[in-house]
Design a protein around this motif. Sequence first.
Motif, mmCIF file in Angstrom:
data_model
loop_
_atom_site.group_PDB
_atom_site.id
_atom_site.type_symbol
_atom_site.label_atom_id
_atom_site.label_comp_id
_atom_site.label_asym_id
_atom_site.label_seq_id
_atom_site.Cartn_x
_atom_site.Cartn_y
_atom_site.Cartn_z
ATOM 1 N N ALA A 1 -35.948 -17.689 -44.505
ATOM 2 C CA ALA A 1 -35.711 -16.246 -44.496
ATOM 3 C C ALA A 1 -35.127 -15.784 -45.825
ATOM 4 C CB ALA A 1 -34.774 -15.886 -43.341
ATOM 5 N N ARG A 2 -34.204 -16.559 -46.365
ATOM 6 C CA ARG A 2 -33.580 -16.220 -47.653
ATOM 7 C C ARG A 2 -34.614 -16.194 -48.784
ATOM 8 N NH1 ARG A 2 -29.792 -19.570 -46.926
ATOM 9 N NH2 ARG A 2 -30.606 -21.326 -48.107
ATOM 10 N N ALA A 3 -35.612 -17.064 -48.695
ATOM 11 C CA ALA A 3 -36.661 -17.131 -49.709
ATOM 12 C C ALA A 3 -37.763 -16.099 -49.494
ATOM 13 C CB ALA A 3 -37.273 -18.525 -49.736
ATOM 14 N N GLY A 4 -37.641 -15.320 -48.435
ATOM 15 C CA GLY A 4 -38.642 -14.299 -48.159
ATOM 16 C C GLY A 4 -39.894 -14.819 -47.492
ATOM 17 N N LEU A 5 -39.805 -16.010 -46.890
ATOM 18 C CA LEU A 5 -40.966 -16.555 -46.193
ATOM 19 C C LEU A 5 -41.004 -16.011 -44.765
ATOM 20 C CD1 LEU A 5 -40.958 -20.295 -47.305
ATOM 21 C CD2 LEU A 5 -41.861 -18.283 -48.475
ATOM 22 N N PRO A 6 -42.191 -15.731 -44.260
ATOM 23 C CA PRO A 6 -42.281 -15.109 -42.941
ATOM 24 C C PRO A 6 -42.363 -16.091 -41.789
ATOM 25 C CG PRO A 6 -44.439 -15.165 -43.944
ATOM 26 C CD PRO A 6 -43.490 -15.757 -44.958
ATOM 27 N N ALA A 7 -42.521 -17.395 -42.074
ATOM 28 C CA ALA A 7 -42.814 -18.326 -40.985
ATOM 29 C C ALA A 7 -42.247 -19.705 -41.274
ATOM 30 C CB ALA A 7 -44.331 -18.426 -40.770
ATOM 31 N N VAL A 8 -42.055 -20.457 -40.195
ATOM 32 C CA VAL A 8 -41.641 -21.854 -40.269
ATOM 33 C C VAL A 8 -42.496 -22.652 -39.289
ATOM 34 C CG1 VAL A 8 -39.255 -21.512 -41.034
ATOM 35 C CG2 VAL A 8 -39.791 -21.401 -38.592
ATOM 36 N N GLY A 9 -42.838 -23.856 -39.712
ATOM 37 C CA GLY A 9 -43.461 -24.820 -38.810
ATOM 38 C C GLY A 9 -42.398 -25.801 -38.377
ATOM 39 N N LEU A 10 -42.206 -25.955 -37.088
ATOM 40 C CA LEU A 10 -41.078 -26.723 -36.566
ATOM 41 C C LEU A 10 -41.501 -28.099 -36.073
ATOM 42 C CD1 LEU A 10 -39.229 -23.988 -34.467
ATOM 43 C CD2 LEU A 10 -38.938 -24.571 -36.889
ATOM 44 N N TRP A 11 -40.651 -29.084 -36.344
ATOM 45 C CA TRP A 11 -40.778 -30.387 -35.719
ATOM 46 C C TRP A 11 -39.842 -30.454 -34.527
ATOM 47 C CZ3 TRP A 11 -43.135 -35.312 -37.002
ATOM 48 C CH2 TRP A 11 -44.167 -35.187 -37.931
ATOM 49 N N ARG A 12 -40.276 -31.179 -33.518
ATOM 50 C CA ARG A 12 -39.537 -31.202 -32.263
ATOM 51 C C ARG A 12 -38.156 -31.835 -32.416
ATOM 52 N NH1 ARG A 12 -43.017 -33.893 -27.831
ATOM 53 N NH2 ARG A 12 -41.500 -32.954 -26.400
ATOM 54 N N ASP A 13 -37.990 -32.764 -33.375
ATOM 55 C CA ASP A 13 -36.662 -33.349 -33.545
ATOM 56 C C ASP A 13 -35.660 -32.321 -34.023
ATOM 57 O OD1 ASP A 13 -37.820 -33.150 -36.069
ATOM 58 O OD2 ASP A 13 -37.084 -35.086 -36.769
ATOM 59 N N ARG A 14 -36.106 -31.394 -34.868
ATOM 60 C CA ARG A 14 -35.220 -30.324 -35.322
ATOM 61 C C ARG A 14 -34.896 -29.366 -34.172
ATOM 62 N NH1 ARG A 14 -33.554 -33.125 -38.396
ATOM 63 N NH2 ARG A 14 -33.836 -33.192 -40.650
ATOM 64 N N VAL A 15 -35.886 -29.049 -33.377
ATOM 65 C CA VAL A 15 -35.662 -28.172 -32.227
ATOM 66 C C VAL A 15 -34.665 -28.815 -31.263
ATOM 67 C CG1 VAL A 15 -36.744 -27.111 -30.208
ATOM 68 C CG2 VAL A 15 -37.913 -27.064 -32.435
ATOM 69 N N ALA A 16 -34.781 -30.134 -31.089
ATOM 70 C CA ALA A 16 -33.906 -30.840 -30.150
ATOM 71 C C ALA A 16 -32.446 -30.813 -30.580
ATOM 72 C CB ALA A 16 -34.375 -32.284 -29.988
ATOM 73 N N ASP B 1 -33.100 -25.052 -51.489
ATOM 74 C CA ASP B 1 -33.506 -23.792 -52.096
ATOM 75 C C ASP B 1 -34.395 -24.027 -53.313
ATOM 76 O OD1 ASP B 1 -32.251 -21.893 -50.365
ATOM 77 O OD2 ASP B 1 -30.317 -22.430 -51.246
ATOM 78 N N GLU B 2 -34.142 -25.106 -54.038
ATOM 79 C CA GLU B 2 -34.995 -25.453 -55.174
ATOM 80 C C GLU B 2 -36.389 -25.876 -54.695
ATOM 81 O OE1 GLU B 2 -35.098 -28.746 -58.796
ATOM 82 O OE2 GLU B 2 -33.158 -28.140 -57.927
ATOM 83 N N VAL B 3 -36.430 -26.624 -53.605
ATOM 84 C CA VAL B 3 -37.718 -27.012 -53.018
ATOM 85 C C VAL B 3 -38.519 -25.778 -52.631
ATOM 86 C CG1 VAL B 3 -38.807 -28.128 -51.039
ATOM 87 C CG2 VAL B 3 -36.913 -29.251 -52.205
ATOM 88 N N LEU B 4 -37.855 -24.825 -51.999
ATOM 89 C CA LEU B 4 -38.554 -23.608 -51.576
ATOM 90 C C LEU B 4 -39.067 -22.810 -52.768
ATOM 91 C CD1 LEU B 4 -36.331 -22.430 -48.601
ATOM 92 C CD2 LEU B 4 -38.715 -23.096 -48.501
ATOM 93 N N ALA B 5 -38.283 -22.749 -53.824
ATOM 94 C CA ALA B 5 -38.723 -22.022 -55.015
ATOM 95 C C ALA B 5 -39.952 -22.680 -55.633
ATOM 96 C CB ALA B 5 -37.589 -21.949 -56.031
ATOM 97 N N THR B 6 -39.932 -24.013 -55.741
ATOM 98 C CA THR B 6 -41.083 -24.725 -56.291
ATOM 99 C C THR B 6 -42.291 -24.585 -55.378
ATOM 100 O OG1 THR B 6 -39.621 -26.334 -57.351
ATOM 101 C CG2 THR B 6 -41.921 -26.976 -57.059
ATOM 102 N N MET B 7 -42.070 -24.745 -54.084
ATOM 103 C CA MET B 7 -43.140 -24.625 -53.107
ATOM 104 C C MET B 7 -43.824 -23.267 -53.182
ATOM 105 S SD MET B 7 -42.617 -24.871 -48.990
ATOM 106 C CE MET B 7 -42.548 -23.125 -48.582
ATOM 107 N N THR B 8 -43.020 -22.224 -53.289
ATOM 108 C CA THR B 8 -43.567 -20.868 -53.358
ATOM 109 C C THR B 8 -44.374 -20.664 -54.634
ATOM 110 O OG1 THR B 8 -41.717 -20.027 -52.037
ATOM 111 C CG2 THR B 8 -42.971 -18.425 -53.312
ATOM 112 N N ALA B 9 -43.860 -21.173 -55.747
ATOM 113 C CA ALA B 9 -44.576 -21.034 -57.014
ATOM 114 C C ALA B 9 -45.889 -21.803 -56.995
ATOM 115 C CB ALA B 9 -43.689 -21.524 -58.162
ATOM 116 N N ARG B 10 -45.873 -23.015 -56.447
ATOM 117 C CA ARG B 10 -47.098 -23.815 -56.400
ATOM 118 C C ARG B 10 -48.133 -23.189 -55.449
ATOM 119 N NH1 ARG B 10 -46.441 -28.944 -58.510
ATOM 120 N NH2 ARG B 10 -44.744 -28.881 -60.041
ATOM 121 N N TYR B 11 -47.658 -22.647 -54.351
ATOM 122 C CA TYR B 11 -48.558 -21.933 -53.445
ATOM 123 C C TYR B 11 -49.199 -20.751 -54.159
ATOM 124 C CZ TYR B 11 -49.756 -18.667 -49.641
ATOM 125 O OH TYR B 11 -50.385 -17.770 -48.818
ATOM 126 N N ARG B 12 -48.401 -20.004 -54.891
ATOM 127 C CA ARG B 12 -48.898 -18.842 -55.634
ATOM 128 C C ARG B 12 -49.947 -19.254 -56.664
ATOM 129 N NH1 ARG B 12 -44.394 -17.405 -58.787
ATOM 130 N NH2 ARG B 12 -45.296 -18.858 -60.285
#
Length: 281
Positions: A27-42, A261-272
């Motif tokens: 949310a902080r990075a302005g992404l609209p969605a997350v894909g969840l793994w069940r271990d995190r949900v648990a 947060d650095e991962v998200l920034a790189t991920m967003t740039a590479r996606y772009r």
Amino acid sequence: MTGRSRLSLNTATTKGWTLREAVDGAARAGLPAVGLWRDRVAEVGVPAAAKLVRDAGVRVSSLCRGGFLTATDPHEVRAALADNRAAIAEAAALGTDVLVVVVGGLPAGDRDLAGARARVADRIADLAPVAREHGVRLALEALHPMYAADRAVLSTVEQALDLARPHPPDVVAVVVDTFHVFWDPRLAASIARAGSEGRIAAYQVCDFLLPIAPDPLLSRGMMGDGVIDFAALTRLVAATGYAGDVEVEIFNADVWATPGDEVLATMTARYRDHVLPHLDG
């Protein structure tokens, strides 16, 4: 949905983050969605996880994972079916209609790939009515052939489509994961078929790194760091009319050791740079 409005953080990419940290980070990075793994949900339970996502103003693009349906032992078969029924219910409660299904490899001592695939087909038939009741699609994920023995006896999109064929496309569909399918010489035809059948439930992106890591699971990387032609592959998916989310799912020790947060920034740039320009076909 167009542009950045389709980018989703799969929680596997930020393995060191809790569910709350991953959702808040997206949310902080302005992404609209997350894909969840069940271990995190648990970690927090399904009701709390659903509220956490809802309060953050993001959506759940998929839940991972169901599957591991190849067992021959009756007790293991019953346990696998029960776990998958639970996963279907969890997906519905979290507000996603996509349950990623990794079908499983060969049971210990078994060398019969065809027989294992037949058992998967039988168990998908058992689970399809449950999925339909909950409004959830069983999204079959073909994995790279190096995982055929231990994780997924489905290695190609074509195999996944053949297994899905007896069921309506809103009940059983497929995942296109760039890491797992980029090598397939029949990929263009298979993706076109998946589109014509309305069976693409998810598009997941990451790169294939060389040399392959000692643990092959960790050979995924950021888009642009490996050998995958994202322009060509993304155009194939876009040409089908797929308009869903694009999840970035990376298993990589160096990525996991990097601040989220650095991962998200790189991920967003590479996606772009590598994916977004080709989403319009």
